[in-house]
Design a protein around this motif. Structure first.
Motif, mmCIF file in Angstrom:
data_model
loop_
_atom_site.group_PDB
_atom_site.id
_atom_site.type_symbol
_atom_site.label_atom_id
_atom_site.label_comp_id
_atom_site.label_asym_id
_atom_site.label_seq_id
_atom_site.Cartn_x
_atom_site.Cartn_y
_atom_site.Cartn_z
ATOM 1 N N GLU A 1 0.856 -1.191 0.000
ATOM 2 C CA GLU A 1 0.000 0.000 0.000
ATOM 3 C C GLU A 1 0.893 1.243 0.000
ATOM 4 O O GLU A 1 1.876 1.323 0.726
ATOM 5 N N ALA A 2 0.518 2.184 -0.848
ATOM 6 C CA ALA A 2 1.269 3.426 -0.945
ATOM 7 C C ALA A 2 1.203 4.192 0.359
ATOM 8 O O ALA A 2 0.188 4.192 1.042
ATOM 9 N N ALA A 3 2.295 4.867 0.698
ATOM 10 C CA ALA A 3 2.358 5.530 1.994
ATOM 11 C C ALA A 3 2.784 6.982 1.841
ATOM 12 O O ALA A 3 3.782 7.292 1.165
ATOM 13 N N VAL A 4 1.999 7.865 2.450
ATOM 14 C CA VAL A 4 2.321 9.277 2.528
ATOM 15 C C VAL A 4 2.250 9.656 3.998
ATOM 16 O O VAL A 4 1.220 9.467 4.645
ATOM 17 N N THR A 5 3.340 10.177 4.505
ATOM 18 C CA THR A 5 3.433 10.505 5.929
ATOM 19 C C THR A 5 3.662 11.988 6.100
ATOM 20 O O THR A 5 4.577 12.547 5.497
ATOM 21 N N GLN A 6 2.833 12.602 6.929
ATOM 22 C CA GLN A 6 2.960 14.026 7.206
ATOM 23 C C GLN A 6 3.424 14.233 8.639
ATOM 24 O O GLN A 6 3.059 13.485 9.544
ATOM 25 N N SER A 7 4.205 15.278 8.829
ATOM 26 C CA SER A 7 4.591 15.666 10.183
ATOM 27 C C SER A 7 4.696 17.186 10.261
ATOM 28 O O SER A 7 5.094 17.838 9.294
ATOM 29 N N PRO A 8 4.310 17.785 11.412
ATOM 30 C CA PRO A 8 3.670 17.109 12.534
ATOM 31 C C PRO A 8 2.200 16.825 12.250
ATOM 32 O O PRO A 8 1.674 17.257 11.229
ATOM 33 N N ARG A 9 1.525 16.099 13.113
ATOM 34 C CA ARG A 9 0.080 15.867 12.961
ATOM 35 C C ARG A 9 -0.710 17.081 13.451
ATOM 36 O O ARG A 9 -1.777 17.386 12.912
ATOM 37 N N ASN A 10 -0.180 17.737 14.458
ATOM 38 C CA ASN A 10 -0.796 18.944 15.008
ATOM 39 C C ASN A 10 0.282 19.984 15.256
ATOM 40 O O ASN A 10 1.399 19.646 15.647
ATOM 41 N N LYS A 11 -0.070 21.247 15.033
ATOM 42 C CA LYS A 11 0.907 22.316 15.220
ATOM 43 C C LYS A 11 0.175 23.568 15.659
ATOM 44 O O LYS A 11 -0.827 23.962 15.054
ATOM 45 N N VAL A 12 0.696 24.202 16.704
ATOM 46 C CA VAL A 12 0.211 25.510 17.123
ATOM 47 C C VAL A 12 1.345 26.498 16.894
ATOM 48 O O VAL A 12 2.471 26.271 17.352
ATOM 49 N N ALA A 13 1.057 27.557 16.159
ATOM 50 C CA ALA A 13 2.071 28.555 15.830
ATOM 51 C C ALA A 13 1.566 29.938 16.226
ATOM 52 O O ALA A 13 0.363 30.156 16.408
ATOM 53 N N VAL A 14 2.496 30.854 16.353
ATOM 54 C CA VAL A 14 2.132 32.241 16.658
ATOM 55 C C VAL A 14 2.134 33.060 15.381
ATOM 56 O O VAL A 14 2.890 32.778 14.438
ATOM 57 N N THR A 15 1.311 34.075 15.356
ATOM 58 C CA THR A 15 1.266 34.966 14.202
ATOM 59 C C THR A 15 2.637 35.573 13.952
ATOM 60 O O THR A 15 3.298 36.052 14.881
ATOM 61 N N GLY A 16 3.058 35.519 12.683
ATOM 62 C CA GLY A 16 4.361 36.056 12.317
ATOM 63 C C GLY A 16 5.493 35.058 12.380
ATOM 64 O O GLY A 16 6.605 35.342 11.912
ATOM 65 N N GLY A 17 5.225 33.914 12.945
ATOM 66 C CA GLY A 17 6.253 32.897 13.053
ATOM 67 C C GLY A 17 6.384 32.089 11.766
ATOM 68 O O GLY A 17 5.532 32.153 10.882
ATOM 69 N N LYS A 18 7.452 31.334 11.676
ATOM 70 C CA LYS A 18 7.680 30.480 10.509
ATOM 71 C C LYS A 18 7.226 29.061 10.828
ATOM 72 O O LYS A 18 7.513 28.528 11.905
ATOM 73 N N VAL A 19 6.519 28.465 9.883
ATOM 74 C CA VAL A 19 6.018 27.101 10.052
ATOM 75 C C VAL A 19 6.440 26.262 8.854
ATOM 76 O O VAL A 19 6.318 26.714 7.699
ATOM 77 N N THR A 20 6.928 25.081 9.115
ATOM 78 C CA THR A 20 7.262 24.154 8.038
ATOM 79 C C THR A 20 6.495 22.857 8.245
ATOM 80 O O THR A 20 6.592 22.234 9.311
ATOM 81 N N LEU A 21 5.731 22.480 7.243
ATOM 82 C CA LEU A 21 5.012 21.210 7.265
ATOM 83 C C LEU A 21 5.735 20.258 6.323
ATOM 84 O O LEU A 21 6.048 20.615 5.189
ATOM 85 N N SER A 22 5.963 19.051 6.808
ATOM 86 C CA SER A 22 6.757 18.095 6.037
ATOM 87 C C SER A 22 5.907 16.939 5.541
ATOM 88 O O SER A 22 4.926 16.542 6.177
ATOM 89 N N CYS A 23 6.306 16.402 4.404
ATOM 90 C CA CYS A 23 5.596 15.282 3.795
ATOM 91 C C CYS A 23 6.620 14.339 3.173
ATOM 92 O O CYS A 23 7.522 14.785 2.462
ATOM 93 N N GLU A 100 -4.995 8.118 -12.468
ATOM 94 C CA GLU A 100 -4.484 7.396 -11.323
ATOM 95 C C GLU A 100 -4.875 8.103 -10.041
ATOM 96 O O GLU A 100 -4.960 9.323 -9.981
ATOM 97 N N ARG A 101 -5.078 7.345 -9.010
ATOM 98 C CA ARG A 101 -5.538 7.892 -7.751
ATOM 99 C C ARG A 101 -4.469 8.733 -7.075
ATOM 100 O O ARG A 101 -3.283 8.528 -7.275
ATOM 101 N N LEU A 102 -4.917 9.659 -6.278
ATOM 102 C CA LEU A 102 -4.047 10.395 -5.378
ATOM 103 C C LEU A 102 -4.003 9.654 -4.051
ATOM 104 O O LEU A 102 -5.014 9.135 -3.580
ATOM 105 N N PHE A 103 -2.818 9.630 -3.451
ATOM 106 C CA PHE A 103 -2.652 9.035 -2.133
ATOM 107 C C PHE A 103 -2.396 10.167 -1.146
ATOM 108 O O PHE A 103 -1.435 10.918 -1.302
ATOM 109 N N PHE A 104 -3.253 10.255 -0.150
ATOM 110 C CA PHE A 104 -3.179 11.360 0.802
ATOM 111 C C PHE A 104 -2.521 10.934 2.103
ATOM 112 O O PHE A 104 -2.658 9.797 2.552
ATOM 113 N N GLY A 105 -1.849 11.888 2.729
ATOM 114 C CA GLY A 105 -1.430 11.721 4.103
ATOM 115 C C GLY A 105 -2.615 11.942 5.038
ATOM 116 O O GLY A 105 -3.714 12.284 4.598
#
Lengths: 113, 113
Positions: A1-23, A100-105
């Motif tokens: 089965e195809a696998a897509v993993t995202q991190s983090p699962r939950n994130k709280v950030a402050v306004t003006g801060g930098k956020v990076t979501l990984s896949c 072809e189908r899309l595989f989602f995290g």
């Protein structure tokens, strides 16, 4: 089965801060995508990529950057996070053929305070 | 404007009945149509898809009907089960060289035992 993993699962950030979501995907798919899903909207495409080194703007790219350093990894970057970017973000991969189908995290729930 | 529309945000069906989910689209160039299923706090997964060269596709209890002249497609689920309870997202796209699917807002289906 195809696998897509995202991190983090939950994130709280402050306004003006930098956020990076990984896949990360182990499907060896050429195409990768970042979507956001908000109440009252369907999945909306932010950025996508055809392969390592490529990033393209989707339908709602403002306020976001993307990076595809390798076939497996695709990041979404919020340089200056705003409360309007509070959302659930989904990464997906696909082989690059239309029928072809899309595989989602599993999604990343981001709250910008 | 919204490219893909699901006019019913929710639908309730009795167990054993038929669930009919509808989707309208705007772009005449769309030639690929799909239905994704999403459980809460989980990722969308492809249920069934169809190309524009057919007007119907069956897979077990699922049938997709495509009406290109009316720019409408639907998902019929026969013998609905409580485990069918989920959000159903329709998606449509055109062969632009990448898989940009436009998603509807989703219809929340509840199957009552």
């Amino acid at each position: 089965e195809a696998a897509v993993t995202q991190s983090p699962r939950n994130k709280v950030a402050v306004t003006g801060g930098k956020v990076t979501l990984s896949c990360n995907q182990t499907n060896n798919h050429n195409n990768m995508y970042w979507y956001r899903q908000d109440t009252g909207h369907g999945l909306r495409l932010i950025h996508y990529s055809y392969g390592a080194g490529s990033t393209e703007k989707g339908d709602i790219p403002d306020g976001y950057k993307a990076s595809r350093p390798s076939q497996e990894n695709f990041s979404l970057i919020l340089e200056l996070a705003t409360p309007s970017q509070t959302s659930v973000y989904f990464c997906a991969s696909g082989p690059g053929q239309l029928n072809e189908r899309l595989f989602f995290g599993h999604g990343t729930k981001l709250s910008v305070l | 404007g919204q490219q893909v529309k699901q006019s019913s945000p929710s639908l309730t069906v009795q167990e054993g009945g038929i669930s009919i989910l509808n989707c309208d689209y705007e772009n005449d160039m769309f030639d690929y149509f799909a239905w994704y299923k999403k459980y809460p706090d989980n990722s969308p997964t492809l249920l069934i898809s169809v190309r524009s060269n057919v007007d119907k596709r069956e897979d077990g209890r699922l049938t997709v009907f495509l009406n290109k002249s009316g720019k409408h497609f639907s998902l019929h689920i026969t013998a609905s089960q409580p485990e069918d309870t989920a959000v159903y997202l329709c998606a449509a796209g055109a062969n632009t060289g990448y898989q940009n699917f436009y998603f509807g807002k989703g219809t929340s289906l509840t199957v009552i035992p």
